[in-house]
Design a protein around this motif. Structure first.
Motif, mmCIF file in Angstrom:
data_model
loop_
_atom_site.group_PDB
_atom_site.id
_atom_site.type_symbol
_atom_site.label_atom_id
_atom_site.label_comp_id
_atom_site.label_asym_id
_atom_site.label_seq_id
_atom_site.Cartn_x
_atom_site.Cartn_y
_atom_site.Cartn_z
ATOM 1 N N TYR A 66 0.833 -1.207 0.000
ATOM 2 C CA TYR A 66 0.000 0.000 0.000
ATOM 3 C C TYR A 66 0.866 1.255 0.000
ATOM 4 O O TYR A 66 0.556 2.240 -0.682
ATOM 5 N N GLN A 67 1.954 1.198 0.748
ATOM 6 C CA GLN A 67 2.830 2.362 0.857
ATOM 7 C C GLN A 67 3.450 2.715 -0.499
ATOM 8 O O GLN A 67 3.502 3.893 -0.888
ATOM 9 N N THR A 70 0.649 4.103 -3.028
ATOM 10 C CA THR A 70 0.171 5.470 -2.795
ATOM 11 C C THR A 70 1.270 6.517 -2.964
ATOM 12 O O THR A 70 0.970 7.686 -3.240
ATOM 13 N N VAL A 206 -7.179 -5.423 -0.052
ATOM 14 C CA VAL A 206 -6.243 -5.042 0.997
ATOM 15 C C VAL A 206 -4.830 -5.392 0.543
ATOM 16 O O VAL A 206 -4.492 -6.569 0.408
ATOM 17 N N GLU A 210 -1.406 -2.824 4.374
ATOM 18 C CA GLU A 210 -2.677 -2.141 4.604
ATOM 19 C C GLU A 210 -3.481 -2.952 5.615
ATOM 20 O O GLU A 210 -3.272 -4.154 5.768
#
Length: 216
Positions: A66-67, A70, A206, A210
């Protein structure tokens, strides 16, 4: 001087030996109220690989976090190029006997519910209702800015239009629908924004790093 004894116990020592006798399983189901918790293994016969089994993709593939997704436009381009190609195969997967069996048990009132870690939607395609998807589903897309949801098939159509002729040959498909592509194959793949606000689109799953939504 006393020495600490060496511990040789294995958690498998207290388990009964392996068996093909399904009698206990049938007895449990016959009593009803059984909760099904499924993982990647139930979908392998539908052509979707797992992460940790023999030949699992974690041995050769690092999933998107997720990091990274984004924080980096380059990471998003790489993800969507690979996921767009993988979706062509992933989206054609069909339920197998395992999914159909779970749906049949549910129809007969033997289950209290179905919870899955998978993002392939195959339990629902087999007829299961009210499935709790711990990690979401690849057939939905969410905007990280405005929160709007949209069908994956709509995004696939938009990506096809933005990347006409994009058809590299992938080395394989991963459990998250991600195709194995090199940076050269990804090239200058074009990512499309949210059709509502122009924000960043993400599959409604997910990612590693996350958290599962509290309501789930």
């Amino acid at each position: 001087m006393r020495t600490r004894p060496t511990l040789s116990w294995s958690p498998t020592e207290d388990l009964p030996p392996g068996t093909t006798d399904l009698g206990p399983v049938a007895d449990a189901l016959r009593s009803g109220g059984v909760l099904v918790l499924s993982g990647a293994g139930i979908s392998t016969e539908s052509g979707i690989p797992d992460y940790r089994g023999e030949g699992g993709s974690l041995s050769r593939h690092t999933p998107m976090t997720y990091q990274d997704f984004t924080a980096s436009a380059r990471a998003r381009r790489r993800y969507w190029a690979r996921s767009h190609l993988g979706w062509r195969t992933f989206g054609r997967a069909r339920p197998n006997a395992g999914h159909r069996a779970v749906a049949a048990f549910e129809r007969r009132g033997l289950l209290s519910g179905v919870i899955t870690q998978n993002v392939d939607g195959l339990h629902q395609a087999a007829g299961s209702e009210g499935v709790v998807e711990l990690h979401g589903s690849l057939d939905r897309v969410v905007c990280l800015s405005c929160g709007a949801f949209s069908p994956r098939r709509e995004l696939a159509r938009r990506l096809e239009q933005a990347n006409e002729g994009f058809a590299p040959v992938a080395a394989g498909i991963n459990p998250d629908g991600d195709a194995d592509l090199t940076d050269e194959q990804v090239g200058d793949f074009r990512v499309v924004p949210c059709a509502v606000c122009g924000g960043i689109l993400k599959p409604d799953v997910v990612f590693f790093g996350e958290t599962v939504p509290p309501q789930t």
